[in-house]
Scaffold this active site. Structure first.
Site, short mmCIF file in Angstrom:
data_model
loop_
_atom_site.label_atom_id
_atom_site.label_comp_id
_atom_site.label_asym_id
_atom_site.label_seq_id
_atom_site.Cartn_x
_atom_site.Cartn_y
_atom_site.Cartn_z
N ILE A 11 34.45 23.44 -41.39
CA ILE A 11 35.20 22.22 -41.75
C ILE A 11 35.04 21.95 -43.24
O ILE A 11 33.91 21.80 -43.74
CB ILE A 11 34.67 21.00 -40.96
N TYR A 157 51.51 13.08 -53.79
CA TYR A 157 50.75 13.19 -52.53
C TYR A 157 51.68 13.69 -51.42
O TYR A 157 51.34 14.64 -50.70
CB TYR A 157 50.12 11.85 -52.14
N LYS A 161 51.55 17.27 -49.19
CA LYS A 161 51.46 17.34 -47.72
C LYS A 161 52.72 18.02 -47.14
O LYS A 161 52.63 18.66 -46.09
CB LYS A 161 51.23 15.95 -47.13
P1 NDP Z 1 37.97 10.76 -47.02
O1 NDP Z 1 38.12 10.41 -48.43
O2 NDP Z 1 37.15 9.88 -46.15
O3 NDP Z 1 37.41 12.25 -46.87
C1 NDP Z 1 37.88 13.29 -47.68
C2 NDP Z 1 36.93 14.45 -47.61
O4 NDP Z 1 37.45 15.51 -48.43
C3 NDP Z 1 35.55 14.11 -48.10
O5 NDP Z 1 34.58 14.69 -47.27
C4 NDP Z 1 35.50 14.75 -49.48
O6 NDP Z 1 34.18 15.20 -49.73
C5 NDP Z 1 36.42 15.95 -49.29
N1 NDP Z 1 36.98 16.43 -50.55
C6 NDP Z 1 37.84 15.79 -51.38
N2 NDP Z 1 38.08 16.54 -52.45
C7 NDP Z 1 37.37 17.69 -52.29
C8 NDP Z 1 37.21 18.86 -53.07
N3 NDP Z 1 37.81 19.01 -54.24
N4 NDP Z 1 36.40 19.85 -52.60
C9 NDP Z 1 35.77 19.71 -51.42
N5 NDP Z 1 35.89 18.63 -50.64
C10 NDP Z 1 36.67 17.62 -51.08
O7 NDP Z 1 39.45 10.86 -46.45
P2 NDP Z 1 40.04 11.29 -45.02
O8 NDP Z 1 38.99 11.63 -44.08
O9 NDP Z 1 41.00 10.24 -44.65
O10 NDP Z 1 40.88 12.56 -45.44
C11 NDP Z 1 40.74 13.83 -44.82
C12 NDP Z 1 42.09 14.52 -44.81
O11 NDP Z 1 43.00 13.79 -44.01
C13 NDP Z 1 42.75 14.64 -46.19
O12 NDP Z 1 43.34 15.92 -46.29
C14 NDP Z 1 43.81 13.55 -46.18
O13 NDP Z 1 44.89 13.84 -47.02
C15 NDP Z 1 44.22 13.60 -44.71
N6 NDP Z 1 44.88 12.39 -44.22
C16 NDP Z 1 44.27 11.16 -44.31
C17 NDP Z 1 44.94 10.04 -43.83
C18 NDP Z 1 44.37 8.67 -43.93
O14 NDP Z 1 45.13 7.68 -43.77
N7 NDP Z 1 43.08 8.49 -44.18
C19 NDP Z 1 46.25 10.15 -43.19
C20 NDP Z 1 46.79 11.48 -43.18
C21 NDP Z 1 46.11 12.55 -43.65
P3 NDP Z 1 33.42 15.14 -51.15
O15 NDP Z 1 33.89 13.92 -51.88
O16 NDP Z 1 31.98 15.11 -50.76
O17 NDP Z 1 33.80 16.42 -51.81
C1 8X3 Z 2 47.46 9.53 -45.96
C2 8X3 Z 2 48.00 8.30 -45.39
O1 8X3 Z 2 50.15 7.01 -45.12
O2 8X3 Z 2 49.01 6.81 -47.23
O3 8X3 Z 2 48.13 10.68 -45.60
O4 8X3 Z 2 50.20 8.80 -46.68
S1 8X3 Z 2 49.40 7.71 -46.15
#
Ligand code: NDP
Ligand code: 8X3
Length: 257
Positions: A11, A157, A161
């Site tokens: 992951i 963004y 995606k």
């Molecule tokens: P968080 O910010 O809570 O988690 C993001 C994770 O990605 C963290 O663990 C961070 O770890 C890691 N990360 C970010 N940049 C890097 C990098 N350059 N290298 C390695 N790890 C990285 O957000 P979410 O859990 O919400 O996001 C997870 C995924 O889900 C993303 O791809 C996001 O686009 C997607 N998503 C989120 C939504 C939402 O509404 N929250 C909706 C749709 C999709 P660290 O900072 O330790 O590196």
């Molecule tokens: C992250 C959530 O709705 O801001 O994908 O695009 S949203």
């Protein structure tokens, strides 16, 4: 679930939100974990907690997925025991900034493109050849509703995606004869650190995003990822789109403030 027992699950972005929730969900099913992210102290505490609670193997390493050489090197260095990755969850990603295209900071664009597209590509490129060799594997990408619809102030963004969506579909075609599944799980609004990161640490602004309705939780998405990964071998869930009940599109959100 017997089907996930002893499977090796890698992951990316496991220090927070959806990635961390996936780590716990798969550990509960007795999978072995390979976890990465940039924040080492969080990786360490998650590893200790999961090992203590579930007694499964957890290997963690610091990785910024934007750096191709680091991606290749660190994946090469995964211990022998955990090298044969069965399930790759490409979760690391971010939104950075929320502004009109013509006012946006291009550094935000680089960060999103380098992480959400190029990082996902580098990791996948390093993992898939082993899956091809073994004729077995599953790649699950964290896309987004933003990969299906565009919304104002989110051009790059949404662009990243949409790219994840296209890469998922194309990769599925490329490995169709290799017994490898490729899926995408695409959420709407999930309350994680996502908005704090998007708004560069502005906690108040981030909180407002989730006010007036019940957003999805990281665990809701981990459920969907777990479902996707635990179907019988002949079933490939191509894509799952998940909204909070109060959301009907990228721009229609029923808030009661
Ligand atoms: P968080 O910010 O809570 O988690 C993001 C994770 O990605 C963290 O663990 C961070 O770890 C890691 N990360 C970010 N940049 C890097 C990098 N350059 N290298 C390695 N790890 C990285 O957000 P979410 O859990 O919400 O996001 C997870 C995924 O889900 C993303 O791809 C996001 O686009 C997607 N998503 C989120 C939504 C939402 O509404 N929250 C909706 C749709 C999709 P660290 O900072 O330790 O590196
Ligand atoms: C992250 C959530 O709705 O801001 O994908 O695009 S949203």
């Amino acid at each position: 679930m017997e089907i996930l027992k002893n499977k090796i699950v890698f992951i990316t972005g496991a220090t927070s939100g959806i990635g961390r929730a996936c780590a716990y969900a798969f550990a509960k099913e007795n999978a072995s974990l390979v976890l990465c992210g940039r924040r080492v102290s969080l990786l360490k505490s998650i590893k200790n907690d999961i090992e203590f609670k579930f007694g499964v193997d957890v290997y963690t390493f610091q990785l910024d997925v934007r750096f191709k050489n680091d991606v290749e090197k660190s994946i090469r260095q995964i211990p022998e025991k955990l090298k044969n990755i069965d399930i790759l969850i490409n979760n690391a990603g971010l939104g950075r900034g929320f502004a009109k295209f013509y006012e946006d900071d291009t550094q935000n664009w680089d960060e999103m493109i380098d992480t959400n597209i190029k990082g996902l590509l580098y990791v996948t490129r390093a993992v898939v050849p082993g899956m091809v060799e073994r004729k077995s594997g599953h790649i699950i990408n964290l896309g987004s509703l933003a990969g299906h619809e565009a919304y104002p102030n989110g051009s790059v963004y949404c662009g990243t995606k949409h790219a994840v969506d296209a890469i998922t579909k194309s990769l599925r075609m490329d490995v169709v004869d290799k017994n490898i599944r490729v899926s995408t799980v695409d959420p709407g609004m999930v309350e994680t650190e996502f908005s704090v990161v998007r708004f560069k640490g502005d906690e108040e602004r981030a909180k407002n995003v989730y006010k007036g309705y019940t957003p999805l939780k990281a665990e809701d998405i981990a459920d969907a990822v777990l479902f996707t990964a635990s179907r019988p071998a002949h079933v490939n869930i191509a894509e799952i789109i998940i909204y909070p009940t109060a959301q009907a599109s990228a721009t229609i959100l029923h808030k009661q403030l």
